[in-house]
Write a protein that holds these residues in place. Sequence first.
Motif, mmCIF file in Angstrom:
data_model
loop_
_atom_site.group_PDB
_atom_site.id
_atom_site.type_symbol
_atom_site.label_atom_id
_atom_site.label_comp_id
_atom_site.label_asym_id
_atom_site.label_seq_id
_atom_site.Cartn_x
_atom_site.Cartn_y
_atom_site.Cartn_z
ATOM 1 N N THR A 93 33.764 11.959 13.223
ATOM 2 C CA THR A 93 34.086 13.034 12.287
ATOM 3 C C THR A 93 33.914 12.519 10.868
ATOM 4 O O THR A 93 33.553 11.363 10.645
ATOM 5 C CB THR A 93 35.531 13.541 12.459
ATOM 6 N N LEU A 94 34.200 13.356 9.911
ATOM 7 C CA LEU A 94 34.196 12.954 8.504
ATOM 8 C C LEU A 94 35.601 12.623 8.038
ATOM 9 O O LEU A 94 35.876 12.582 6.846
ATOM 10 C CB LEU A 94 33.603 14.072 7.644
ATOM 11 N N LEU A 95 36.499 12.373 9.011
ATOM 12 C CA LEU A 95 37.902 12.091 8.741
ATOM 13 C C LEU A 95 38.478 13.113 7.752
ATOM 14 O O LEU A 95 38.903 12.771 6.646
ATOM 15 C CB LEU A 95 38.097 10.673 8.199
ATOM 16 N N PRO A 96 38.485 14.397 8.114
ATOM 17 C CA PRO A 96 38.974 15.424 7.181
ATOM 18 C C PRO A 96 40.479 15.339 6.971
ATOM 19 O O PRO A 96 41.235 14.963 7.871
ATOM 20 C CB PRO A 96 38.587 16.734 7.886
ATOM 21 N N PHE A 127 37.436 14.248 2.457
ATOM 22 C CA PHE A 127 36.608 13.825 3.573
ATOM 23 C C PHE A 127 35.731 12.663 3.137
ATOM 24 O O PHE A 127 35.620 12.353 1.941
ATOM 25 C CB PHE A 127 35.750 14.983 4.113
ATOM 26 N N HIS A 128 35.109 12.028 4.119
ATOM 27 C CA HIS A 128 34.311 10.835 3.867
ATOM 28 C C HIS A 128 32.858 11.095 4.236
ATOM 29 O O HIS A 128 32.550 11.523 5.343
ATOM 30 C CB HIS A 128 34.850 9.659 4.687
ATOM 31 N N THR A 129 31.945 10.858 3.301
ATOM 32 C CA THR A 129 30.511 10.871 3.597
ATOM 33 C C THR A 129 30.057 9.430 3.375
ATOM 34 O O THR A 129 30.487 8.541 4.072
ATOM 35 C CB THR A 129 29.780 11.873 2.683
ATOM 36 N N ASN A 130 29.191 9.211 2.439
ATOM 37 C CA ASN A 130 28.917 7.838 2.007
ATOM 38 C C ASN A 130 29.863 7.439 0.883
ATOM 39 O O ASN A 130 29.768 6.357 0.334
ATOM 40 C CB ASN A 130 27.463 7.701 1.541
ATOM 41 N N LYS A 131 30.730 8.350 0.523
ATOM 42 C CA LYS A 131 31.729 8.132 -0.509
ATOM 43 C C LYS A 131 32.917 9.032 -0.206
ATOM 44 O O LYS A 131 32.853 9.900 0.665
ATOM 45 C CB LYS A 131 31.148 8.459 -1.888
ATOM 46 N N ILE A 132 34.011 8.831 -0.905
ATOM 47 C CA ILE A 132 35.188 9.672 -0.730
ATOM 48 C C ILE A 132 35.023 10.935 -1.565
ATOM 49 O O ILE A 132 34.738 10.865 -2.758
ATOM 50 C CB ILE A 132 36.466 8.913 -1.132
ATOM 51 N N CYS A 133 35.181 12.076 -0.939
ATOM 52 C CA CYS A 133 35.013 13.359 -1.619
ATOM 53 C C CYS A 133 36.353 14.093 -1.669
ATOM 54 O O CYS A 133 37.105 14.104 -0.692
ATOM 55 C CB CYS A 133 33.983 14.227 -0.901
ATOM 56 N N CYS A 134 36.639 14.690 -2.804
ATOM 57 C CA CYS A 134 37.852 15.491 -3.001
ATOM 58 C C CYS A 134 37.419 16.772 -3.699
ATOM 59 O O CYS A 134 37.190 16.783 -4.899
ATOM 60 C CB CYS A 134 38.880 14.725 -3.824
ATOM 61 N N GLU A 135 37.282 17.855 -2.917
ATOM 62 C CA GLU A 135 36.771 19.111 -3.461
ATOM 63 C C GLU A 135 37.871 20.166 -3.484
ATOM 64 O O GLU A 135 38.557 20.379 -2.481
ATOM 65 C CB GLU A 135 35.594 19.618 -2.625
ATOM 66 N N PRO A 136 38.080 20.838 -4.609
ATOM 67 C CA PRO A 136 39.128 21.873 -4.694
ATOM 68 C C PRO A 136 38.786 23.082 -3.836
ATOM 69 O O PRO A 136 37.646 23.540 -3.812
ATOM 70 C CB PRO A 136 39.155 22.226 -6.184
ATOM 71 N N ARG A 196 26.120 13.726 12.122
ATOM 72 C CA ARG A 196 26.615 14.215 10.838
ATOM 73 C C ARG A 196 25.566 15.061 10.129
ATOM 74 O O ARG A 196 24.370 14.774 10.188
ATOM 75 C CB ARG A 196 27.011 13.046 9.933
ATOM 76 N N ASN A 197 26.028 16.082 9.467
ATOM 77 C CA ASN A 197 25.136 16.892 8.646
ATOM 78 C C ASN A 197 24.614 16.025 7.502
ATOM 79 O O ASN A 197 25.388 15.410 6.776
ATOM 80 C CB ASN A 197 25.901 18.105 8.105
ATOM 81 N N LYS A 198 23.295 15.959 7.351
ATOM 82 C CA LYS A 198 22.712 15.064 6.356
ATOM 83 C C LYS A 198 23.154 15.404 4.942
ATOM 84 O O LYS A 198 23.459 14.509 4.144
ATOM 85 C CB LYS A 198 21.177 15.107 6.440
ATOM 86 N N GLN A 199 23.198 16.688 4.598
ATOM 87 C CA GLN A 199 23.595 17.069 3.248
ATOM 88 C C GLN A 199 25.050 16.703 2.995
ATOM 89 O O GLN A 199 25.414 16.315 1.881
ATOM 90 C CB GLN A 199 23.356 18.562 3.037
ATOM 91 N N LEU A 200 25.879 16.807 4.029
ATOM 92 C CA LEU A 200 27.277 16.411 3.881
ATOM 93 C C LEU A 200 27.370 14.905 3.696
ATOM 94 O O LEU A 200 28.123 14.401 2.857
ATOM 95 C CB LEU A 200 28.072 16.861 5.103
ATOM 96 N N THR A 201 26.583 14.165 4.469
ATOM 97 C CA THR A 201 26.563 12.707 4.352
ATOM 98 C C THR A 201 26.058 12.266 2.984
ATOM 99 O O THR A 201 26.516 11.272 2.426
ATOM 100 C CB THR A 201 25.680 12.096 5.452
#
Length: 248
Positions: free
Chosen positions: A53-56, A73-82, A134-139
Amino acid sequence: MQLAGRASKIHVFIVEGKEDWGYGVGSNPVMQLAAYYAKVLEDNWDTSFVTDTLLPAVGVEVFGHGLRVHALFHTNKICCEPLTEWLHFADLRDGQPDYMVYLVRTIQALGVLVNSVCMELAAAHQPLQLRAARNKQLTDGIPHMLRNNSHDIKQLAKRKHVYHVIPESGKSWVAKVVAAPYPWQLHEELSALGLAPKLVTPVEGYPGRLQVIKMEYLDPADGWVRLERFTGDWHALHEVAMEALKSL
């Protein structure tokens, strides 16, 4: 949420906050959310929670009597989206029944969201669970408002939310994601003078006061060059720009 076996401890609901705006010496709650999430990620790096998973996780940023919900969530970096706008509990007045309904429904949806994340992670914890691609765009860390599997999307500059969007058919465009009010009227005026790319569509707004500006892509193959890479006559360029600005 804690699952025995391959994981140490998974946190799917994280809250960070400050007593009020400008109060105290602590860091921004968004940075605190990301930092705490990074610790959870590191503790479970070699488990199925990261590989499958992307560890949501759901993060809530609190300032005084206001809050905002984020997706972690985690892709190649940590993402924090409102996911929401700022929600202020101080606005619970009789003259705003619609806002009160919106606030209550948002809190109800928050509970449903946390439960859904728990179910996904519990499924990933099963021994026979196959690793999902994994979805490439998400990654690649493409913002959620731009993701489209029928488009080829590339980031134009590191650490800048500017992307080149190439659809399966038709012309490509550039999408810029900003968190501050965008001077789109000035952009249109400069575009009419040939000093800025033309806007493809009206500016689009998203939760968290994010805006997406879509503009035409100026292909370097056609002779266009970014200003910081311009090596021609700066004096002549300055005169052309000043003459155009005088007509505003």
